[in-house]
Structures are given as structure tokens and as C-alpha cells.
Design an enzyme around this catalytic site. Sequence first.
Site, PDB file in Angstrom:
ATOM      1  N   LYS A 133       0.891  -1.105   0.189  1.00 25.63           N
ATOM      2  CA  LYS A 133      -0.166   0.004  -0.071  1.00 25.63           C
ATOM      3  C   LYS A 133       0.861   1.291   0.010  1.00 25.63           C
ATOM      4  O   LYS A 133       1.915   1.406   0.709  1.00 25.63           O
ATOM      5  CB  LYS A 133      -1.031   0.022   1.127  1.00 25.63           C
ATOM      6  CG  LYS A 133      -2.285  -0.755   1.017  1.00 25.63           C
ATOM      7  CD  LYS A 133      -3.116  -0.475   2.135  1.00 25.63           C
ATOM      8  CE  LYS A 133      -4.370  -0.959   1.756  1.00 25.63           C
ATOM      9  NZ  LYS A 133      -5.327  -0.683   2.964  1.00 25.63           N
ATOM     10  N   GLU A 137     -19.951  -7.798   8.770  1.00 18.95           N
ATOM     11  CA  GLU A 137     -20.990  -6.780   9.600  1.00 18.95           C
ATOM     12  C   GLU A 137     -22.166  -7.962  10.097  1.00 18.95           C
ATOM     13  O   GLU A 137     -22.457  -7.811  11.223  1.00 18.95           O
ATOM     14  CB  GLU A 137     -21.463  -5.799   8.515  1.00 18.95           C
ATOM     15  CG  GLU A 137     -20.740  -4.751   8.395  1.00 18.95           C
ATOM     16  CD  GLU A 137     -19.874  -4.994   7.156  1.00 18.95           C
ATOM     17  OE1 GLU A 137     -18.920  -3.987   6.861  1.00 18.95           O
ATOM     18  OE2 GLU A 137     -19.926  -5.855   6.579  1.00 18.95           O
ATOM     19  N   ARG A 155     -25.871  -4.322   5.459  1.00 23.27           N
ATOM     20  CA  ARG A 155     -25.315  -5.501   5.079  1.00 23.27           C
ATOM     21  C   ARG A 155     -25.750  -6.518   6.289  1.00 23.27           C
ATOM     22  O   ARG A 155     -25.976  -7.663   6.066  1.00 23.27           O
ATOM     23  CB  ARG A 155     -23.873  -5.398   4.753  1.00 23.27           C
ATOM     24  CG  ARG A 155     -23.459  -4.801   3.688  1.00 23.27           C
ATOM     25  CD  ARG A 155     -21.903  -4.485   3.904  1.00 23.27           C
ATOM     26  NE  ARG A 155     -21.073  -5.501   3.585  1.00 23.27           N
ATOM     27  CZ  ARG A 155     -20.395  -5.912   2.568  1.00 23.27           C
ATOM     28  NH1 ARG A 155     -20.568  -4.919   1.576  1.00 23.27           N
ATOM     29  NH2 ARG A 155     -19.721  -7.037   2.369  1.00 23.27           N
TER      30      ARG A 155
END
Length: 630
Positions: free
Chosen positions: A281, A367, A395
Amino acid sequence: MSVLDRIGSPADLKELDRSELKQLAEELRREIVQTVSRTGGHLASSLGVVELTIALHRVLDSPRDKIVWDVGHQAYAHKLLTGRRDRFPTLRQLDGLSGFPKRSESPHDCFDVGHSSTSISAALGMAAARDRRGGDEKIVAVIGDGSMTAGLAYEGLNQAGHLKKNLVVVLNDNEMSISPNVGALSSFLSRKMTSDFFIRMKKEAKHLIGAMPGIGKELLQLTSRAEHSLKGFFTPGMLFEAFGFDYFGPINGHNLDELLETMQNVVRLDGPVLVHVVTRKGQGFRPAEDEPSRYHGVGPFDPETGEVVGGKGGAETYTGVFGRTLVQMAEKDERLVAITAAMSEGTGLKSFAQRFPDRFYDVGIAEQHAVTFAAGLACFGLKPVVAIYSTFLQRAYDQVLHDVCLQNLPVIFAMDRGGLVGADGPTHHGTFDLSFLRCIPNLIFMVPRDEVELRRAMETARRHEGPFAFRYPRGKARGLAVDGDPEPVEIGRGEVLRRGDDVSIVAIGSTVADALLAAEMLEKEGISAGVVDPRFIKPLDEKLLLAAAESGLVVTVEENVLQGGFGSALCEFYADAAVSVPVIRLGLPDRFVEQGEQAELRARYGIDAAGIAERIRRAFAAGRARSAGS
């Protein structure tokens, strides 16, 4: 002319030599850093996949071939290579280029994304449709290791392995490092094992061994186990092989030569294939390399130093108030535990995790599991606080309803980013929760107007022995003093903030401040406007709302879709109570709201102070016109 200046579409990549491709990677990184330093955006993820993006577009024929990006945090280089460079300076701005792949924006974006872990399922659906109509397009899903923590990704893998469709999944792993020895050997093996020669040799060897009389079947099983053992020893591929995928990797995601050779080979293979690519990253921009979390979603910054512009001083954010208050409460209440779905910093729980590591749970991008896990904790006497962005709680709707509220369990839902969130746009606006939660039995739902009320909501939730939800907006709070212990609020009790005779503005949550400003504006024009904060979506303060109707005109204001929202709840109440009063509902229309700064969007949809005042002026002007004509 730079190499990037010569790229109008992915087809232009096929004309470049390897040295030019490497120069292109450097230019893409500079362009991304310079633009995001002005607009803000998802920097670290996009910088990490520059070489991978170049390799995919060099090998594939987009838009005929399809690249399905997961979440889309990493798609900035993709946008620059697919004819959108001229619009790239408008990234994430009002009416500008989306920060995520969007089908309406470009034929090279084959699937709208913004939420995690959808790529494999979507790509598999495309592959199945392709085969049904006799096509031969190549389809590639690019998914990050973080997205692989969600169950949806494994549901897609499971079905893909079963259907045996031609599909390539690229696992972009930016967490593990490549060991020089193992990485080099594994990379070599993967590139050679995907070559035409190796695939042909492997098939012929299996055919010959299998044809041996008497012992062929046993030898075939033995060689298969040996191959899997070798690959499993050097790579983490056994899991994906178990799902029915051919696994290749890890590949150095910043080595264009390795990427190109591997991708050229795997897109020609039959059946589901997973390529494990290791990236870093923030690659190429030192501040993002050193602090990838900080530069995951970053505001404007100095491109030379990486120092974020602004953001210092002023009021604390609502997220900060929530996190700090929860730590204070947990010091006194050992039942409190905190749960997040891969968003410990985004939800303000980093300090809680440091202070109470044994009472903090980051479940990854899961979730659904977070909510049911909280229900289990509550069954054993704990008081779980599930901190999730409003848009992501969608979700886990079934789990909220079935696993928590049906059992009336004392789980607290802290919904950050309630309302309009700004530049992340329609996938991230939290503009549906008032509608989808208020219909659930047993759930208390409070919407605080400022940081003082937020802390009171938290204390009220802590004391309540049942499901309790509260939502609060993104960004800076009001700057009010929040010292001492917060006092709870009587459940279902609202508050009159300003009295008025001509109209009652009943505003909820973040819209209350604008309602008060609108009332002041109208007062100067001779219109006496009262302002009521009902505090609760459920239960409603019926006595307060009946009193509001006595003004003869009620205006509701909410940062939520109008369908099924607070205004609808008030109209339902008046209808059931046989109260005849005109109600004007101000909120968001029946559409997905575009990206833009919060203030810009509130103004566009008439829920800021000026918009509220103007709508009331029009109502009074229409009333005077009717009176004059009668």
C-alpha cells in the site's frame, strides 16, 4: 511527451515496450498523488496496484474483457488508463468523476462498487452469462486481502469452484511481505506452472499415468498429492485449491515482468484460477508507505511532505466524541464491550482497543457476523456496542432484526456517518437508516442533534435493557462543552427549542441546527417559527407532536430519504390520531444522492437553513394567494 500523454485507452498500452510501461507506472503514481493531494481520496490502495493495473490492461482487451474491482478503492490508475484523465481533476467533486468504478461513467467500468467483497460473485455471474450466450470474454475479479474477511467472498469462491467457469480472481495481498527466497521460488514456479508447455505436459502425464494397467489410478492420486504438497509448502494455496481453484503465487505485484508473464498465461487457462499478488500500500509515495492506514482515505495534503492540509483545531469530530465517551463509560461499566467491522479507526474505537484490548473485537469486514456475535455476547450478560457506519449496517439487516431485536437483546448500535457523508457518494451516504430501522419492533432509535445529545444517547442506551440505536453525522461536532458525566434522556421524550405561532419546524438530528437558523431568518420577515427536536424516531413523543400541530403548519426536516423516514412517521401518527394539519416534508428524494461536499448537497436538496426558510416562505405565499382568491 510523457508516456501517460500517449494513453487514450487501454489499447495504447499494447504499443509500449517494457521500459515505457515502467515509466508509465511512475507517471501514474505522480498523477494520482498530485490529484488526490487536492481532492482527497483513497490514495494508498490505488498507489499499491499501479503495476497490476497496467498488466491487466496490457493483457486484456477492455471493455470487451471485464475487470471487476472489489470496493474500488484501488481503481484510480484504472480510471487514468481508460480515457478519463481529462476529468481526473474533478475526482470526488460535485458532478465530477466518481471515486469508485461506475458503469454510467465508462464502458470500462463493468460493475458499480463501493462496498466490500462483491467482486467474485459479480464476476462469476458475468462468466455464467457469457457461457450461456456463447461468448469468450475474459473476466477478472480483483479483490484485496481485507475483502477476503467477508463471508460473501467465500460464497462466491464456493460457487465458482463448483461451476468450473473460466474466471480469474486476483487476490491483491498488501499485508504479507515476500520473503526473498520463498517469494522468488514461488514466483518462478507460478510463472512456469502457468505456461503452455507445463499445462500440456501436466495433462499428457496424467493421461499416460492414468492409462497404466493396474497401478495407474493409484499413481495418479499419488502425483496429485505430491503436486499439492509442493505448492502448499511454498504457497498458501491449499485453501483456494480446496474451493476448486487453480492457485498461482505469490507474485511480486510491483514487478511488471513477472505480472505480465503470469497474467498472459493464466487468462488462457480453463476453469477458475486464483492469482495471489503481493503489493505494498502506498507504493512510491513514502508517507503513504509508512502510514498506509492514514492515507487509505485522506483529505487534501501537501504532495511534497504528505502533511494533511487543515483538519487541525476547531471542534472535535462526532466520531471522536463517541470514542472518547465510550472509553469513559467502560471505565465504570465492565459489561461494555466494543465491536467493529475492520473500522477501528474510522469508528473512533482505536483508544478503546488500546485501553481495553480484551473487551474489543474487530471481526473484519463481516458486519453480519458482528451483529450476531454481539447478540451472543448479550445473551451472557454483556453490553455490546456495535460501531458500524450507517451504510454498512445495511449489510446486516437480517441479523439486526432476527438475532437482536426479535430476542429483545441489549445490543447498542452506534451508527457513524448517518446522513450525507460527502465525496464518497451514493455507496457511502447513510440516508436510509431512519426508514429501515424504525419499522423493527423492540428497537429504540434516537438521533442526537449535537455532541452533548450524542453523549446523552450513549448513556441512555447503556442503561436500556433492550436493543438501542443512535446515529450521528460525519465531520466536526458543534464545539459544545462535553465535560462531566452525561445525563440520560427519558426514552421517547423530545424537546421544544424555540416557540413560534405560525409554523412548527420538527427537525431531527443534524438538521436541527439549520432549522434554528431558518427560524431566525423567518422571524426577521414576520413569520414566527417554532423548532422542535423530537430526539427519537422510535418511540415518538406523541404529546410534543400534537402540540406542534397547533401552529397550523408542520414542516419536518431530515437527512434521510423521505420514503418511510421521520416525516412519514409523523404523518402516520397524525393520521392515526385523526389530526388534520398540513405537513411539508423536507428530506432527500427517491434517488441515490450523488457525491459532493456535505454543505453542497444539503443546499442542493433544500435541507440547509436557506432551503428550509425558502420552502416555508413559499408555503406562506401560496396560503396568502389562496386567501386573496377566495
